[in-house]
Scaffold this motif. Structure first.
Motif, PDB file in Angstrom:
ATOM      1  N   GLY A 118       0.842  -1.204   0.000  1.00 18.95           N
ATOM      2  CA  GLY A 118       0.000   0.000   0.000  1.00 18.95           C
ATOM      3  C   GLY A 118       0.868   1.240   0.000  1.00 18.95           C
ATOM      4  N   VAL A 119       1.557   1.497  -1.107  1.00 20.25           N
ATOM      5  CA  VAL A 119       2.488   2.624  -1.182  1.00 20.25           C
ATOM      6  C   VAL A 119       1.740   3.923  -1.440  1.00 20.25           C
ATOM      7  CG1 VAL A 119       4.439   1.204  -1.876  1.00 20.25           C
ATOM      8  CG2 VAL A 119       2.953   2.164  -3.628  1.00 20.25           C
ATOM      9  N   LEU A 120       2.196   4.970  -0.761  1.00 15.64           N
ATOM     10  CA  LEU A 120       1.555   6.278  -0.878  1.00 15.64           C
ATOM     11  C   LEU A 120       2.613   7.343  -1.118  1.00 15.64           C
ATOM     12  CD1 LEU A 120      -0.718   6.012   2.277  1.00 15.64           C
ATOM     13  CD2 LEU A 120      -1.344   5.420  -0.061  1.00 15.64           C
ATOM     14  N   TYR A 126      -2.991   6.091  -2.575  1.00 10.04           N
ATOM     15  CA  TYR A 126      -2.369   5.096  -3.444  1.00 10.04           C
ATOM     16  C   TYR A 126      -2.598   5.483  -4.905  1.00 10.04           C
ATOM     17  CZ  TYR A 126      -1.322   0.510  -5.444  1.00 10.04           C
ATOM     18  OH  TYR A 126      -0.786  -0.518  -6.169  1.00 10.04           O
ATOM     19  N   THR A 127      -1.531   5.446  -5.690  1.00  8.06           N
ATOM     20  CA  THR A 127      -1.655   5.701  -7.124  1.00  8.06           C
ATOM     21  C   THR A 127      -0.933   4.604  -7.889  1.00  8.06           C
ATOM     22  OG1 THR A 127       0.361   7.033  -7.293  1.00  8.06           O
ATOM     23  CG2 THR A 127      -1.685   8.221  -6.772  1.00  8.06           C
ATOM     24  N   ASP A 128      -1.462   4.278  -9.070  1.00  7.64           N
ATOM     25  CA  ASP A 128      -0.818   3.272  -9.917  1.00  7.64           C
ATOM     26  C   ASP A 128       0.581   3.719 -10.340  1.00  7.64           C
ATOM     27  OD1 ASP A 128      -2.950   1.534  -9.762  1.00  7.64           O
ATOM     28  OD2 ASP A 128      -3.834   2.139 -11.680  1.00  7.64           O
ATOM     29  N   GLN A 129       0.743   5.017 -10.552  1.00  6.26           N
ATOM     30  CA  GLN A 129       2.039   5.537 -10.983  1.00  6.26           C
ATOM     31  C   GLN A 129       3.131   5.259  -9.942  1.00  6.26           C
ATOM     32  OE1 GLN A 129       2.105   9.762 -11.648  1.00  6.26           O
ATOM     33  NE2 GLN A 129       4.157   9.725 -12.519  1.00  6.26           N
ATOM     34  N   LEU A 130       2.841   5.538  -8.682  1.00  5.71           N
ATOM     35  CA  LEU A 130       3.818   5.287  -7.622  1.00  5.71           C
ATOM     36  C   LEU A 130       4.048   3.785  -7.442  1.00  5.71           C
ATOM     37  CD1 LEU A 130       5.681   6.214  -5.364  1.00  5.71           C
ATOM     38  CD2 LEU A 130       3.698   6.310  -3.854  1.00  5.71           C
ATOM     39  N   ALA A 131       2.976   3.003  -7.504  1.00  4.05           N
ATOM     40  CA  ALA A 131       3.124   1.555  -7.366  1.00  4.05           C
ATOM     41  C   ALA A 131       3.994   0.995  -8.490  1.00  4.05           C
ATOM     42  CB  ALA A 131       1.758   0.877  -7.363  1.00  4.05           C
ATOM     43  N   MET A 132       3.782   1.452  -9.718  1.00  2.77           N
ATOM     44  CA  MET A 132       4.603   0.981 -10.836  1.00  2.77           C
ATOM     45  C   MET A 132       6.067   1.400 -10.667  1.00  2.77           C
ATOM     46  SD  MET A 132       3.058  -1.002 -12.875  1.00  2.77           S
ATOM     47  CE  MET A 132       4.222  -1.059 -14.231  1.00  2.77           C
ATOM     48  N   GLN A 133       6.290   2.582 -10.124  1.00  9.29           N
ATOM     49  CA  GLN A 133       7.660   3.024  -9.856  1.00  9.29           C
ATOM     50  C   GLN A 133       8.335   2.059  -8.880  1.00  9.29           C
ATOM     51  OE1 GLN A 133       7.909   6.854  -7.877  1.00  9.29           O
ATOM     52  NE2 GLN A 133       9.836   7.328  -8.905  1.00  9.29           N
ATOM     53  N   CYS A 134       7.624   1.674  -7.829  1.00  8.37           N
ATOM     54  CA  CYS A 134       8.176   0.729  -6.848  1.00  8.37           C
ATOM     55  C   CYS A 134       8.375  -0.652  -7.458  1.00  8.37           C
ATOM     56  CB  CYS A 134       7.258   0.648  -5.627  1.00  8.37           C
ATOM     57  SG  CYS A 134       7.232   2.140  -4.618  1.00  8.37           S
ATOM     58  N   ILE A 135       7.416  -1.105  -8.251  1.00  4.66           N
ATOM     59  CA  ILE A 135       7.517  -2.420  -8.899  1.00  4.66           C
ATOM     60  C   ILE A 135       8.732  -2.461  -9.817  1.00  4.66           C
ATOM     61  CG2 ILE A 135       6.432  -3.962 -10.586  1.00  4.66           C
ATOM     62  CD1 ILE A 135       3.689  -2.986  -9.407  1.00  4.66           C
ATOM     63  N   LYS A 136       8.897  -1.435 -10.640  1.00 10.70           N
ATOM     64  CA  LYS A 136      10.033  -1.402 -11.571  1.00 10.70           C
ATOM     65  C   LYS A 136      11.362  -1.393 -10.819  1.00 10.70           C
ATOM     66  CE  LYS A 136       7.576   0.816 -15.368  1.00 10.70           C
ATOM     67  NZ  LYS A 136       7.399   2.059 -16.147  1.00 10.70           N
ATOM     68  N   THR A 137      11.423  -0.648  -9.730  1.00  8.92           N
ATOM     69  CA  THR A 137      12.651  -0.605  -8.928  1.00  8.92           C
ATOM     70  C   THR A 137      12.943  -1.980  -8.327  1.00  8.92           C
ATOM     71  OG1 THR A 137      12.317   1.730  -8.436  1.00  8.92           O
ATOM     72  CG2 THR A 137      13.777   0.518  -6.964  1.00  8.92           C
ATOM     73  N   CYS A 138      11.905  -2.655  -7.841  1.00  4.39           N
ATOM     74  CA  CYS A 138      12.083  -3.999  -7.275  1.00  4.39           C
ATOM     75  C   CYS A 138      12.536  -5.000  -8.330  1.00  4.39           C
ATOM     76  CB  CYS A 138      10.784  -4.478  -6.625  1.00  4.39           C
ATOM     77  SG  CYS A 138      10.382  -3.613  -5.105  1.00  4.39           S
ATOM     78  N   LEU A 139      11.949  -4.933  -9.506  1.00  2.62           N
ATOM     79  CA  LEU A 139      12.342  -5.842 -10.581  1.00  2.62           C
ATOM     80  C   LEU A 139      13.779  -5.587 -11.017  1.00  2.62           C
ATOM     81  CD1 LEU A 139       9.081  -5.809 -12.732  1.00  2.62           C
ATOM     82  CD2 LEU A 139      10.017  -7.772 -11.483  1.00  2.62           C
ATOM     83  N   LYS A 140      14.134  -4.333 -11.199  1.00  2.00           N
ATOM     84  CA  LYS A 140      15.476  -3.976 -11.662  1.00  2.00           C
ATOM     85  C   LYS A 140      16.549  -4.370 -10.655  1.00  2.00           C
ATOM     86  CE  LYS A 140      18.326  -0.055 -12.949  1.00  2.00           C
ATOM     87  NZ  LYS A 140      18.464   1.391 -12.845  1.00  2.00           N
ATOM     88  N   SER A 141      16.281  -4.142  -9.370  1.00  2.00           N
ATOM     89  CA  SER A 141      17.294  -4.376  -8.338  1.00  2.00           C
ATOM     90  C   SER A 141      17.122  -5.708  -7.612  1.00  2.00           C
ATOM     91  CB  SER A 141      17.270  -3.232  -7.325  1.00  2.00           C
ATOM     92  OG  SER A 141      17.565  -2.022  -7.968  1.00  2.00           O
TER      93      SER A 141
END
Length: 189
Positions: A118-120, A126-141
């Protein structure tokens, strides 16, 4: 023996230093109102991954510039005995995640993020944009996500014994990823 003075001052008379090898790594804990944390939790993490850095973060809508929102609870085998009081909100999920990745002691050290997904953002929901930013960072790292401290300790123990661990994605992230990309985040990759 290295600490002879402890013979007289320490009730347990711990005069020997002890070195424990481990993977190290970083454990970042979402310490918002939906998550819990205790001194025992921090100790369990540090025992499962000797040498790791343990940090938690939270904030609220009333916090302004300069207000502390991330605390290092343990590092290099030492830990605090004072867990800060949660300020209930998230607000700094992605910056805290980026900070945690930068704290890795070496390239192969794991990063485990304890969150419900539940990222804010600061002052917003909660926004999809912020969640996608976190998802991409997790996938990359290659950040491993777990829902609670007990699961984080389990994954750290598995990593310490050389077992292969699988990624777990929170429902929030899975739903957002499906909405934005039209495909599913695969559990266990």
């Amino acid at each position: 023996p290295r600490r002879i003075g402890r013979m007289f001052t320490d009730p347990q008379k711990r005069i020997f230093d002890r070195k424990v090898k481990g993977n190290g790594g970083v454990v970042l804990i979402d310490y918002s109102g939906s998550m819990a944390l205790s001194e025992k939790d921090v100790l369990a993490i540090m025992e499962a991954a000797p040498g790791c850095t343990v940090a938690c973060y939270c904030t609220n809508d009333f916090d302004r510039d300069g207000k502390i929102n991330c605390w290092v609870l343990g590092e290099r085998g030492r830990m605090t005995t004072l867990i800060p009081r949660s300020r209930v909100g998230n607000g700094v999920d992605h910056p805290a995640l980026v900070w945690a990745i930068q704290q890795k002691q070496r390239q192969s050290a794991p990063v485990v993020w304890v969150t419900d997904g539940g990222v804010l953002g600061p002052g917003c929901g909660y926004t999809d944009q912020l969640a996608m930013q976190c998802i991409k960072t997790c996938l990359k790292s290659k950040v491993l996500i777990r829902n609670d401290v007990r699961d984080a300790v389990e994954v750290l123990t598995d990593l310490g014994t050389g077992k292969r661990v699988k990624q777990w994605w929170p429902n929030y992230f899975r739903m957002t990823y499906q909405r934005v990309t039209g495909t599913q985040l695969v559990q266990g990759t």
